[in-house]
Design a protein around this motif. Structure first.
Motif, mmCIF file in Angstrom:
data_model
loop_
_atom_site.group_PDB
_atom_site.id
_atom_site.type_symbol
_atom_site.label_atom_id
_atom_site.label_comp_id
_atom_site.label_asym_id
_atom_site.label_seq_id
_atom_site.Cartn_x
_atom_site.Cartn_y
_atom_site.Cartn_z
ATOM 1 N N ASP A 1 -11.122 5.552 87.862
ATOM 2 C CA ASP A 1 -12.181 6.066 86.990
ATOM 3 C C ASP A 1 -12.828 4.935 86.206
ATOM 4 O OD1 ASP A 1 -13.673 8.251 85.794
ATOM 5 O OD2 ASP A 1 -12.531 7.839 83.977
ATOM 6 N N LYS B 1 -15.116 2.980 88.420
ATOM 7 C CA LYS B 1 -16.354 3.727 88.627
ATOM 8 C C LYS B 1 -17.271 3.594 87.421
ATOM 9 C CE LYS B 1 -17.895 8.432 89.762
ATOM 10 N NZ LYS B 1 -17.431 9.820 90.032
ATOM 11 N N ASN C 1 -19.240 0.360 87.289
ATOM 12 C CA ASN C 1 -20.128 0.116 88.442
ATOM 13 C C ASN C 1 -19.522 -0.874 89.441
ATOM 14 O OD1 ASN C 1 -22.225 1.795 87.414
ATOM 15 N ND2 ASN C 1 -22.890 0.119 86.061
ATOM 16 N N THR D 1 -17.907 0.190 92.227
ATOM 17 C CA THR D 1 -17.645 0.935 93.461
ATOM 18 C C THR D 1 -17.884 0.024 94.664
ATOM 19 O OG1 THR D 1 -18.284 3.020 92.443
ATOM 20 C CG2 THR D 1 -18.323 2.923 94.852
ATOM 21 N N GLN E 1 -13.612 10.842 92.589
ATOM 22 C CA GLN E 1 -13.942 9.411 92.664
ATOM 23 C C GLN E 1 -13.638 8.886 94.071
ATOM 24 O OE1 GLN E 1 -12.053 8.526 89.069
ATOM 25 N NE2 GLN E 1 -9.976 8.661 89.840
ATOM 26 N N ARG F 1 -15.722 7.736 96.318
ATOM 27 C CA ARG F 1 -16.443 6.527 96.718
ATOM 28 C C ARG F 1 -15.746 5.260 96.250
ATOM 29 N NH1 ARG F 1 -19.665 7.186 101.003
ATOM 30 N NH2 ARG F 1 -20.847 9.140 100.820
ATOM 31 N N VAL F 2 -15.225 5.269 95.049
ATOM 32 C CA VAL F 2 -14.568 4.062 94.537
ATOM 33 C C VAL F 2 -13.219 3.847 95.211
ATOM 34 C CG1 VAL F 2 -13.330 5.109 92.598
ATOM 35 C CG2 VAL F 2 -14.132 2.764 92.406
#
Length: 832
Positions: free
Chosen positions: A303, A306, A309, A311, A332, A334-335
């Motif tokens: 988290d 994320k 920024n 990712t 989350q 994508r990360v």
């Protein structure tokens, strides 16, 4: 970091004795009736914090039924999967063993199962129950209210313990159990510290230790060609020991450097995880993050990445605490994309699924926590005494697991059952050894089961577990390392899932083609401190960080001998185009089409033609008075010398070899020797005639043509004798001269193929001719001073003088201005 409790020696500490004394008072209970578990699930059970199953042999069990409590309370909320599923797996395994006619026949296993509440200190207090029967009690000073002596409730004698889950709990409990020689088999503790057989000699486990896990993660990092990584651990035994094992392996194997090693506090302050992300970005090249953290910390780290920024920047490598869990990555995805995680090989036990789905309030009253699980699982309330607050719907008791609620088997169920079966197989082996042919327990096992002997049998078991995989232990009580390798991938349909990309069983088996990175990219991302040097460059390692380096090109005539060194090429070689080796320097020679050869050859041809024309003219008019008056014999010798001087041009341009070099030595000075010997003899004859004429009219001696030829060839023989001596001292051979052509730029370097004639040898070879020239010049000067009656001799003297001056002019040109071995033969040709 919380201090860990470790016994220094066998003597009991005062606090430990206090706990034992306090616990001993629970034995002084008058026995009225042996009622064990009430039929009403709402009634308070006798064993409110434990489960007791009768049997001939009692096993202890430690499970995290509840989470750690807050604000001083020992226990928190119920753990449905890690608590209830696991303890039910133990009871299910005991049921199967008791029904098995081949395993422990006529012997019934019982259990005493305790709740650790996910807290090591609380688990320590609970585990004192396991050693009650082994402590002598003195009740002489104790009397009941009516004065009668007390009736002691006989405590259960625990022969072995199944558990615990957390490594910190297992460590705390193992320190007590070893004092009373009670074997312990854990189903989930993986801390490497527990492999120390000198401190935890009665501890075994059916899961591999984190040292294997750390080795598997190191093999993954090596296979991905990542050599610069950071580590992140949750504070506590699991995280810290796992990272420590990884760092130790990296030091032993080399090739992987640790950029940063960060720790997540037990009680993180606000903004702590953002601070961790910022610190990881300080070494941005170390994109791979090795994580030994609990799932809550994993979720908060993702988290924070994320929020900042990041990712797609970090490459996560998670331990089995991440595994294939969904909870850390929800929201989350994508990360977390591309994360590589590992998990001990396991399989779902279908028989347990059928067993657990059939559990209800009516048929599972032996589980004192099942009513609480029922409320939690179905989000309802059991009457007025239910555990769950609020105005929830009332439980009907007709709910069904898997139908009215979601159900998925907890991952460690297989290992719980394997641990129980390992204990049963060890008891079976022990019974066969001590009670062979005796039905049920023989006195040797009924009265006292030796923990040390049982431990030896545990370490010797070898059977197929509940999932079909072999269950064995090494000398330290560890199970073999068997892991599945997962990667968290997002498919083209934007669905995220864990996919198996390999396995590890003492060595890594990775399916590289199955790996996917951000947005389905199959190429490997990099996590290196420095990019590989190009060919021809050496690594200059940064002090203290062997994975970081600067690239320096090998300059000049140096080549890249190894990854870290440049070496000088041999004198006759130069670096190749890639500077990874040396190649011979190209060898050149004077070519016939070179301007340095064309001009001398042209002049030589003119000279040869002119000389040949004169010789032909002399031969044709050989007997004429003018030819005879000019000294016919000496003229032929002189023309022969001139011809040789022009002919030597072709030998000087020809490709050097032993034959050519031999001819060069012979004819280099021979042509001039012929010419100057003839001129000297002729001039000396005229000089003697003139000098003799001043004294008398008698002709001087040795002025006949034959005498002149003898004198001339005698002078020439001295030159030939010197050449033959030169042959004997230094046989002719070719050499390659690199000196003047070994330029600063190796690509322009050349070697010149030439005959091995040193400047000193050349001077010696021509020296005799030069001596003849000087002598000839002296006579020419003297000849110019004769009386006018001998004016016919003046043109000859003037000619000799002019020739000598020309040759004297060519000597400094040849020896002073020749800076190139390639051009020197040309200058010799031009001089001739």
């Amino acid at each position: 970091m919380e201090p860990q409790w470790r016994p220094v020696s066998y003597p009991l500490s005062p606090s430990f004795i206090f706990l034992l004394v306090a616990t001993s008072y629970t034995w002084l209970i008058p026995v009225a009736s042996p009622q064990r578990i009430p039929t009403d699930p709402q009634a308070a059970p006798e064993y409110a914090h434990s489960i007791r199953l009768d049997g001939d042999i009692i096993l202890g069990g430690l499970f995290p039924v509840h989470a750690r409590g807050d604000r001083g309370t020992p226990c928190g909320e119920l753990k449905k999967e890690k608590g209830i599923h696991r303890l039910e797996a133990m009871m299910f395994a005991i049921d199967l063993i008791n029904k098995d006619p081949e395993l422990l026949p006529n012997i019934t296993l019982g259990a005493r199962i305790l709740d650790t509440c996910s807290r090591d200190t609380y688990a320590l207090e609970q585990s004192l129950t396991f050693v009650q029967a082994l402590i002598e009690r003195d009740g002489s000073d104790v009397r009941c209210a009516n004065g009668d002596p007390p009736i002691f409730t006989k405590p259960d004698k625990i022969v072995g313990v199944i558990g615990a889950a957390a490594s910190s709990v297992s460590i705390m409990v193992a320190n007590i159990l070893r004092l009373f020689k009670i074997p312990q088999i854990s189903y989930a503790s993986t801390a490497p510290e527990l492999s120390d057989n000198t401190r935890y000699d009665f501890f075994s486990r059916v899961v591999p230790p984190d040292s294997y896990q750390a080795q598997a993660m190191m093999d993954i990092v090596t296979a991905m060609e990542w050599n610069y990584v950071s580590t992140l651990a949750s504070e506590g035994n699991y995280g810290e020991s796992g990272v420590e094992a990884f760092i130790q392996i990296s030091r032993e194997t080399g090739g992987v450097c640790i950029a940063q090693s960060l720790k997540i506090p037990r009680e993180p302050r606000p903004g702590e995880f953002d601070k961790i992300i910022r610190r990881l970005l300080e070494t941005s090249n170390a994109r791979a993050i090795i994580m030994f953290a609990n799932e809550d910390d994993i979720r908060r780290v993702l988290d924070a990445a994320k929020r900042n920024n990041q990712t797609g920047h970090f490459l996560w490598v998670g331990s089995d605490s991440w595994g294939s869990k969904i909870s850390p990555v929800i929201g989350q995805e994508r990360v977390a994309e591309g994360a590589i995680t590992i998990l001990p090989k396991r399989a779902s036990v279908d028989a347990f699924d059928r067993y657990f789905r059939s559990r209800s309030l009516s048929n599972n009253r032996r589980n004192v926590w099942f009513a609480e699980f029922w409320e939690e699982n179905f989000n309802c309330k059991l009457g007025m005494h239910g555990k769950r607050p609020g105005s929830l719907k009332k439980c009907t008791g007709l709910e069904k697991v898997g139908r009215d609620s979601s159900y998925e088997q907890e991952g460690k169920v297989q290992f719980v059952m394997d641990a129980v079966y390992a204990m049963a197989h060890a008891l079976h082996r022990m019974h066969r050894e001590l009670c062979y042919g005796y039905p049920g327990l023989c006195p040797r096992m009924a009265n006292n089961i030796d923990g040390k002997e049982l431990l030896n049998h545990i370490r010797a078991v070898n059977f197929n577990g509940s999932a079909g995989t072999p269950v064995v232990f090494n000398e330290n009580g560890d199970a073999p390392g068997r892991y599945d390798i997962f990667q968290y991938q997002i498919t083209n349909r934007s669905t995220a899932e864990y996919r198996v990309i390999g396995s590890w069983t003492n060595k890594l088996h990775l399916k590289v083609e199955a790996m996917r990175w951000r947005m389905g990219d199959p190429t490997f991302p990099a996590s290196v401190c420095s990019l590989p040097c190009r060919t021809g460059e050496r690594k200059k390692v940064v002090k203290g960080v062997p994975c970081c380096w600067h690239c320096e090109r090998c300059e000049g005539y140096h080549f890249q001998a190894s990854e870290f060194t440049c070496e000088l090429c041999p004198y006759e070689k130069r670096p190749d185009a890639n500077r990874t080796g040396c190649t011979p320097i190209p060898i050149i020679k004077l070519e016939w089409h070179s301007p340095w050869a064309i001009v001398p050859v042209f002049i030589a041809m003119l000279g040869i033609i002119a000389t040949s024309f004169v010789i032909v003219t002399f031969v044709r008019y050989n007997d004429t008075p003018i030819v005879r008056a000019s000294g016919r014999e000496m003229s032929y010798v002189l023309l022969t010398g001139i011809f040789l001087c022009y002919a030597i041009t072709f030998l000087m341009i020809a490709t050097p070899d032993v034959g050519v070099c031999s001819l060069r030595r012979i004819f280099l000075g021979l042509g001039m020797c012929f010419s100057y010997a003839a001129l000297l003899t002729k001039t000396n004859r005229i000089h003697r005639i003139f000098e003799q004429g001043k004294k008398s009219v008698t002709a001087p001696r040795f002025i006949s043509p034959a005498s002149q030829l003898v004198i001339t060839f005698s002078l020439i023989s001295v030159q030939l004798l010197g050449v033959f001596v030169w042959f004997a001292v230094d046989p002719p051979h070719t050499v390659v001269d690199y000196g003047e052509q070994r330029t600063q730029d190796p690509t322009a370097a050349r070697g010149v193929l030439k005959c091995d004639i040193s400047d000193l040898s050349l001077i010696c070879s021509l020296g005799y001719s030069i001596l003849l020239m000087v002598t000839c010049t002296v006579y020419a000067i003297k000849t110019r001073g004769v009386p006018e009656t001998f004016n016919e001799a003046k043109p000859i003297g003037f000619t000799m003088y002019t020739t000598c001056i020309i040759w004297l002019a060519f000597i400094p040109i040849f020896f002073g201005t020749s800076q190139s071995a390639e051009r020197r033969p040309c200058l010799v040709c031009l001089a001739n």
